[in-house]
Design a protein around this motif. Sequence first.
Motif, PDB file in Angstrom:
ATOM      1  N   PHE A  29       1.023  -1.295   0.129  1.00 25.12           N
ATOM      2  CA  PHE A  29      -0.027   0.165  -0.016  1.00 25.12           C
ATOM      3  C   PHE A  29       0.956   1.379  -0.020  1.00 25.12           C
ATOM      4  O   PHE A  29       1.994   1.089   0.244  1.00 25.12           O
ATOM      5  N   ASP A  30       0.263   2.317  -0.314  1.00 22.65           N
ATOM      6  CA  ASP A  30       1.083   3.530  -0.214  1.00 22.65           C
ATOM      7  C   ASP A  30       1.095   3.985   1.219  1.00 22.65           C
ATOM      8  O   ASP A  30       0.189   4.020   1.741  1.00 22.65           O
ATOM      9  N   VAL A  31       2.357   4.237   1.702  1.00 23.60           N
ATOM     10  CA  VAL A  31       2.516   4.746   2.972  1.00 23.60           C
ATOM     11  C   VAL A  31       1.919   6.193   3.426  1.00 23.60           C
ATOM     12  O   VAL A  31       1.994   6.553   4.396  1.00 23.60           O
ATOM     13  N   THR A  32       1.762   6.818   2.398  1.00 21.30           N
ATOM     14  CA  THR A  32       1.294   8.280   2.547  1.00 21.30           C
ATOM     15  C   THR A  32      -0.495   8.076   2.554  1.00 21.30           C
ATOM     16  O   THR A  32      -0.914   9.224   2.800  1.00 21.30           O
ATOM     17  N   SER A  33      -0.855   7.345   2.230  1.00 24.37           N
ATOM     18  CA  SER A  33      -2.381   7.198   2.010  1.00 24.37           C
ATOM     19  C   SER A  33      -3.053   6.788   3.429  1.00 24.37           C
ATOM     20  O   SER A  33      -2.469   6.098   4.025  1.00 24.37           O
ATOM     21  N   LEU A  34      -3.916   7.542   3.898  1.00 26.61           N
ATOM     22  CA  LEU A  34      -4.823   7.179   5.052  1.00 26.61           C
ATOM     23  C   LEU A  34      -6.161   6.691   4.959  1.00 26.61           C
ATOM     24  O   LEU A  34      -6.922   6.764   3.837  1.00 26.61           O
ATOM     25  N   ASP A  35      -6.495   5.535   5.942  1.00 22.78           N
ATOM     26  CA  ASP A  35      -7.541   4.948   5.683  1.00 22.78           C
ATOM     27  C   ASP A  35      -8.407   4.685   7.136  1.00 22.78           C
ATOM     28  O   ASP A  35      -7.968   3.899   7.957  1.00 22.78           O
ATOM     29  N   ILE A  36      -8.744   5.900   7.671  1.00 21.02           N
ATOM     30  CA  ILE A  36      -9.218   6.096   8.963  1.00 21.02           C
ATOM     31  C   ILE A  36     -10.207   4.996   9.330  1.00 21.02           C
ATOM     32  O   ILE A  36     -10.131   4.342  10.522  1.00 21.02           O
ATOM     33  N   ARG A  37     -11.055   4.558   8.323  1.00 20.86           N
ATOM     34  CA  ARG A  37     -12.098   3.389   8.698  1.00 20.86           C
ATOM     35  C   ARG A  37     -11.297   2.194   9.086  1.00 20.86           C
ATOM     36  O   ARG A  37     -12.161   1.346   9.771  1.00 20.86           O
ATOM     37  N   GLY A  55      -4.602   4.271   9.874  1.00 19.40           N
ATOM     38  CA  GLY A  55      -5.074   3.207   8.742  1.00 19.40           C
ATOM     39  C   GLY A  55      -3.818   2.943   7.679  1.00 19.40           C
ATOM     40  O   GLY A  55      -4.076   2.180   6.627  1.00 19.40           O
ATOM     41  N   ARG A  56      -2.782   3.235   8.187  1.00 16.65           N
ATOM     42  CA  ARG A  56      -1.668   3.105   7.134  1.00 16.65           C
ATOM     43  C   ARG A  56      -1.223   1.313   7.358  1.00 16.65           C
ATOM     44  O   ARG A  56      -1.090   1.135   8.436  1.00 16.65           O
ATOM     45  N   ASP A  57      -0.881   0.795   6.076  1.00 11.69           N
ATOM     46  CA  ASP A  57      -0.344  -0.599   6.200  1.00 11.69           C
ATOM     47  C   ASP A  57       1.009  -0.533   6.953  1.00 11.69           C
ATOM     48  O   ASP A  57       1.788  -0.103   6.379  1.00 11.69           O
ATOM     49  N   SER A  60       4.116  -2.093   4.695  1.00 15.37           N
ATOM     50  CA  SER A  60       4.424  -1.164   3.678  1.00 15.37           C
ATOM     51  C   SER A  60       5.389  -0.204   4.672  1.00 15.37           C
ATOM     52  O   SER A  60       6.522   0.390   4.082  1.00 15.37           O
ATOM     53  N   MET A  61       5.046   0.364   5.650  1.00 11.12           N
ATOM     54  CA  MET A  61       5.849   1.304   6.359  1.00 11.12           C
ATOM     55  C   MET A  61       7.150   0.664   7.012  1.00 11.12           C
ATOM     56  O   MET A  61       8.147   1.405   7.105  1.00 11.12           O
ATOM     57  N   LEU A  62       7.081  -0.613   7.252  1.00 10.86           N
ATOM     58  CA  LEU A  62       8.336  -1.323   7.693  1.00 10.86           C
ATOM     59  C   LEU A  62       9.334  -1.353   6.224  1.00 10.86           C
ATOM     60  O   LEU A  62      10.447  -1.299   6.780  1.00 10.86           O
ATOM     61  N   MET A  63       8.813  -1.604   5.406  1.00 12.79           N
ATOM     62  CA  MET A  63       9.776  -1.883   4.184  1.00 12.79           C
ATOM     63  C   MET A  63      10.283  -0.422   3.711  1.00 12.79           C
ATOM     64  O   MET A  63      11.514  -0.270   3.691  1.00 12.79           O
ATOM     65  N   VAL A  64       9.504   0.637   3.757  1.00 14.34           N
ATOM     66  CA  VAL A  64      10.295   1.951   3.670  1.00 14.34           C
ATOM     67  C   VAL A  64      10.870   2.403   4.757  1.00 14.34           C
ATOM     68  O   VAL A  64      11.940   2.941   4.646  1.00 14.34           O
ATOM     69  N   GLY A  65      10.705   2.187   6.044  1.00 15.57           N
ATOM     70  CA  GLY A  65      11.338   2.429   7.207  1.00 15.57           C
ATOM     71  C   GLY A  65      12.814   1.569   7.173  1.00 15.57           C
ATOM     72  O   GLY A  65      13.673   2.274   7.672  1.00 15.57           O
ATOM     73  N   ALA A  66      12.889   0.465   6.518  1.00 14.55           N
ATOM     74  CA  ALA A  66      14.076  -0.305   6.517  1.00 14.55           C
ATOM     75  C   ALA A  66      14.788   0.593   5.548  1.00 14.55           C
ATOM     76  O   ALA A  66      16.243   0.474   5.764  1.00 14.55           O
ATOM     77  N   ARG A  67      14.224   1.072   4.676  1.00 14.22           N
ATOM     78  CA  ARG A  67      15.173   2.005   3.405  1.00 14.22           C
ATOM     79  C   ARG A  67      15.767   3.366   4.393  1.00 14.22           C
ATOM     80  O   ARG A  67      17.085   3.522   4.189  1.00 14.22           O
ATOM     81  N   THR A  68      15.051   3.905   5.056  1.00 16.42           N
ATOM     82  CA  THR A  68      15.524   4.956   5.857  1.00 16.42           C
ATOM     83  C   THR A  68      16.535   4.648   6.911  1.00 16.42           C
ATOM     84  O   THR A  68      17.623   5.279   6.592  1.00 16.42           O
ATOM     85  N   ILE A 217       7.975  10.637   5.985  1.00 19.58           N
ATOM     86  CA  ILE A 217       8.992   9.245   5.819  1.00 19.58           C
ATOM     87  C   ILE A 217       8.690   8.361   6.955  1.00 19.58           C
ATOM     88  O   ILE A 217       9.014   8.735   8.135  1.00 19.58           O
ATOM     89  N   PRO A 218       8.398   7.059   6.811  1.00 17.39           N
ATOM     90  CA  PRO A 218       8.227   6.218   7.837  1.00 17.39           C
ATOM     91  C   PRO A 218       9.882   6.065   8.519  1.00 17.39           C
ATOM     92  O   PRO A 218      10.709   6.104   7.683  1.00 17.39           O
ATOM     93  N   SER A 219       9.562   5.590   9.697  1.00 14.29           N
ATOM     94  CA  SER A 219      10.861   5.399  10.595  1.00 14.29           C
ATOM     95  C   SER A 219      10.448   4.357  11.628  1.00 14.29           C
ATOM     96  O   SER A 219       9.392   4.560  12.181  1.00 14.29           O
TER      97      SER A 219
END
Length: 271
Positions: A29-37, A55-57, A60-68, A217-219
């Motif tokens: 999923f897109d780490v910047t997209s919100l899904d409050i529901r 509502g962020r996945d 996906s955040m862990l994957m991008v956070g690994a990059r950071t 940016i996820p961390s």
Amino acid sequence: MKLRSLVPGAVLVLLVVSAALLSYLWTPFDVTSLDIRNKFASPDSVHWLGTDHLGRDILSMLMVGARTSIAVALVAVGIGMGLGVPLGLLAAARAHSWLDELIMRGNDLVFAFPALLIAIMITAVFGPGAVNAIIAIGIFNIPVFARLTRGAAMSLWNREFVLAARVAGKGPLRISLEHLLPNISNLLVVQGTIQFSLGILAEAGLSYVGLGAQPPIPSWGRMLAESQTLISLAPHLALFPGLAIVITVLGLNLLGDGLRDWLDPRLRRER
């Protein structure tokens, strides 16, 4: 000889690096997209590791956070090695001189300030961010590599091959680059993996207190900070970022131990 820690360490590090590289091309999923529901969703077939309070996945955040985390730690270790190794070689070549004393006392001064305190001072002037976290961790790594390089190089300056090079007319600079540096490179590689793991922890710690990578940016560190008040409601918010940090640091430490055994000349002769 069985390299019991090299293979599992390399596998764990490869998994984390692969996830970070994959995140450049694809995330569930897109780490910047919100899904409050769908906030606080438990792990299921859609969100494999669940969702957070927005509502962020989480996967996906862990994957991008690994990059950071990897980028910050890698560049910071590069800064430490790029400046610390030449300083250590220079100090060893001018052992017990005023230049050696100046370099070593400068290292002592930097050691007096932990990476977190250096980050606070830098962010007080320039503001928080990943770049400032890199600078803070990199500055802290410089004396680590300088001390290691100086100690290892000084132990070689009276060896026969160095004396032969001096008789051949080579100066301290050529001796340091052509003879000393290749002979201590194994120590630097092992120390590099150790500092890499410490860099991952430092980046997570700085992000935890708000001095690292900034939203969106996820961390991993900030994910832990955001989950600390929600553990009773959604424990998976803290579980998965914590596991990511543990797995990465464990893999790097195992890899460092394995490389130390693999590059040790005495153990190499036994093999």
